[in-house]
Design a protein around this motif. Structure first.
Motif, PDB file in Angstrom:
ATOM      1  N   ALA A 401     -16.672 -29.373  23.409  1.00 54.26           N
ATOM      2  CA  ALA A 401     -17.592 -30.250  22.677  1.00 54.26           C
ATOM      3  C   ALA A 401     -18.425 -29.444  21.678  1.00 54.26           C
ATOM      4  N   THR A 402     -18.851 -28.257  22.099  1.00 57.32           N
ATOM      5  CA  THR A 402     -19.642 -27.385  21.232  1.00 57.32           C
ATOM      6  C   THR A 402     -18.832 -26.961  20.009  1.00 57.32           C
ATOM      7  N   MET A 403     -17.586 -26.580  20.217  1.00 58.69           N
ATOM      8  CA  MET A 403     -16.748 -26.123  19.112  1.00 58.69           C
ATOM      9  C   MET A 403     -16.366 -27.275  18.187  1.00 58.69           C
ATOM     10  N   LEU A 404     -16.161 -28.470  18.754  1.00 58.26           N
ATOM     11  CA  LEU A 404     -15.866 -29.638  17.921  1.00 58.26           C
ATOM     12  C   LEU A 404     -17.037 -29.952  17.002  1.00 58.26           C
ATOM     13  N   CYS A 405     -18.238 -29.924  17.560  1.00 56.65           N
ATOM     14  CA  CYS A 405     -19.427 -30.163  16.750  1.00 56.65           C
ATOM     15  C   CYS A 405     -19.561 -29.101  15.664  1.00 56.65           C
ATOM     16  N   SER A 406     -19.335 -27.845  16.046  1.00 53.05           N
ATOM     17  CA  SER A 406     -19.518 -26.756  15.090  1.00 53.05           C
ATOM     18  C   SER A 406     -18.535 -26.843  13.938  1.00 53.05           C
TER      19      SER A 406
END
Length: 498
Positions: A401-406
């Protein structure tokens, strides 16, 4: 009228790894310089646990360091933007790298909290390095490649924060002892000082035969109309308000780094500086506005204002999140060591390697405004998803989720700076400096919000604020046609921006 001598203007393919190509060589030299500035800027983040223990810091003092880290970058990016337009990237980037290296080493060996705080505040100057490379890359690449090239510069450079999170905790352990973190940070400073000399030796400001256009006046951004002049003055206000907010957060109302009287004194200095800057901007612009602005000097400042707001949301949120994410993972998921938390948190900045170049490429390929609308919309959705995370999440899902947002955050940044070099070539440094400063204003606002709310609310606030950026981008004009610039010899050049 003569056309500019950009031999690569019709090149159909960006050959990233062909180092024999001079523009690719310059791109590599530029992104690595930017990479080192970000390693220095965020070297403290993955080592905060060690720093806190070594100097017996309170939670409030740690939060003060996070705030101080982005403070001076706001005026520094404006000043360095003017300097690079005047003196060129070669000299200015070399100086920024060397001065920052000395500050980095000073931070590493600070023995008291006050000295640590002072060096962290001054080291925020290193964040100004970004705007230098924007002008440099814009000089070397044609309009149909500049978004991709700027994305590579920004993405591979921004990866420095991830590299710091991934390597410095392990490096500190390798050095061993209670001073391991000091040696790890100092090593970064030494490498940067050496690279400053290499950069000065190898870099050229422009391709052979090209003109390095300079603004006709220095000391303030020149605009094309009275409306733009008033808008420029208004757009400066949030930067001073952000600095005033920093002073308030460092006073007894926040982390108590200094007294209320010092805060009031700092506010007074900011008022004087704003008045002085406004007078300078007025004096730089009033003569040519009264006489009538030549067609060759005109550009739309509205474009600059919209990019400022967009970068507030994109880079401002990235700076804030990168600063707090290692600590967030430690406090949210039980049993994580500083090394593991640093590696997990690095996923946010790690995406810079792909996402920021992709944002530039998408902008080059599918249009400037359309690309930014999609990417900022994705950013809002990504932060909303991060706001839903808690300790019950499976850690791999949290990282995904963190990498998708980034991806959307950094692709949005790439799309912003795909446009910056296409507005007014001779003022690219100043435009990049102002947009970059707004990124830091965003970081200050978001980090201040974080000091009052829990992590989930923090992410929801960023998602909601992204809607303002989304609305402003609707009024963006797609750059097309030509930028017209006049060389120092009076020759008129038309530079394609379509």
């Amino acid at each position: 009228m003569s056309e500019p001598s950009y031999s690569a203007q019709n090149s159909s393919k960006l050959r990233i790894l062909n180092f024999a190509d001079q523009k690719i060589k310059m791109l590599h030299l530029a992104w690595f310089a930017f990479f080192l500035t970000f390693v220095m800027w965020f070297a403290h983040a993955p080592l905060l646990i060690h720093i806190k223990e070594a100097l017996a810091l309170s939670d409030a003092q740690v939060k003060a360091l996070l705030i101080l880290n982005v403070a001076i970058t706001i005026p520094a990016r404006i000043v360095v933007g003017m300097m690079v337009d005047r003196y060129g990237p070669r000299i200015v980037y070399s100086l920024v790298l060397f001065i920052s290296a000395m500050l980095c080493i000073g931070f590493a060996f600070a023995q008291t909290y006050n000295m640590l705080a002072i060096m962290r505040f001054l080291l925020g100057f290193v964040g100004a390095g970004f705007v230098i490379g924007i002008r440099m890359v814009g000089e070397w690449f044609p309009h149909n490649q500049v978004g991709t090239a700027e994305g590579i510069y920004g993405g591979w450079g921004n990866f420095g924060s991830a590299a710091a999170a991934m390597t410095l905790p392990a490096l500190a352990l390798m050095f061993g002892g209670e001073n391991g973190w000091r040696y790890a940070i100092a090593a970064v400073g030494v490498i940067s000082a050496v690279y400053a000399l290499i950069f000065y030796k190898l870099v050229r400001n422009t391709p052979k035969g090209s003109v390095y256009f300079k603004p006709k006046k220095t000391g303030g951004m020149m605009v094309s109309s009275w409306r733009d002049l008033y808008l420029l003055i208004i757009m400066n206000i949030p930067m001073y308000l952000a600095l005033g907010m920093l002073a308030w957060r460092l006073s007894p109302a926040g982390v108590e780094l200094f007294s209320t009287n010092i805060m009031y004194g700092f506010w007074g200095v900011l008022v004087v500086l704003f008045i002085g800057q406004t007078q300078q901007i007025w004096s730089v612009n009033v003569e040519h506005l009264r006489a009538g602005v030549a067609e060759t000097d005109k550009y739309s400042f509205k474009q600059v204002g919209i990019l400022n707001v967009a970068y507030f949301t994109t880079f401002g949120s990235e700076l804030a999140v990168v600063s707090m994410l290692p600590l967030y993972f430690i406090e949210t998921f039980e049993g994580l060591s500083a090394v593991k938390a640093g590696l997990l948190a690095s996923g946010f900045a790690f995406m810079n390697l792909v996402s920021r170049p992709m944002g530039g490429w998408i902008s080059d390929k599918f249009g400037r405004r359309k690309s930014m609308l999609i990417l900022i919309g994705g950013l809002a959705a990504g932060y909303f998803l991060m706001g839903l995370m808690d300790s019950h999440w499976w850690i791999p899902f949290a990282v995904i989720a963190t990498m998708l947002c980034s991806f959307f955050v950094q692709a949005g940044e790439g799309a912003v700076f795909a446009i910056v070099p296409l507005i007014k070539r001779s003022m690219t440094g100043q435009i990049a400096g102002m947009a970059g400063a707004y990124g830091n204003v965003g970081a200050v606002v978001y980090l201040t919000v974080l000091s009052y709310v829990d992590y989930s609310t923090f992410f929801f606030v960023i998602a909601a604020s992204a809607l303002v950026g989304l609305f402003s981008v609707m009024f963006l004009d797609n750059p097309k046609g030509h930028i017209t610039e006049v060389g120092e010899d009076g020759t008129v050049h038309h530079i394609s921006v379509g």
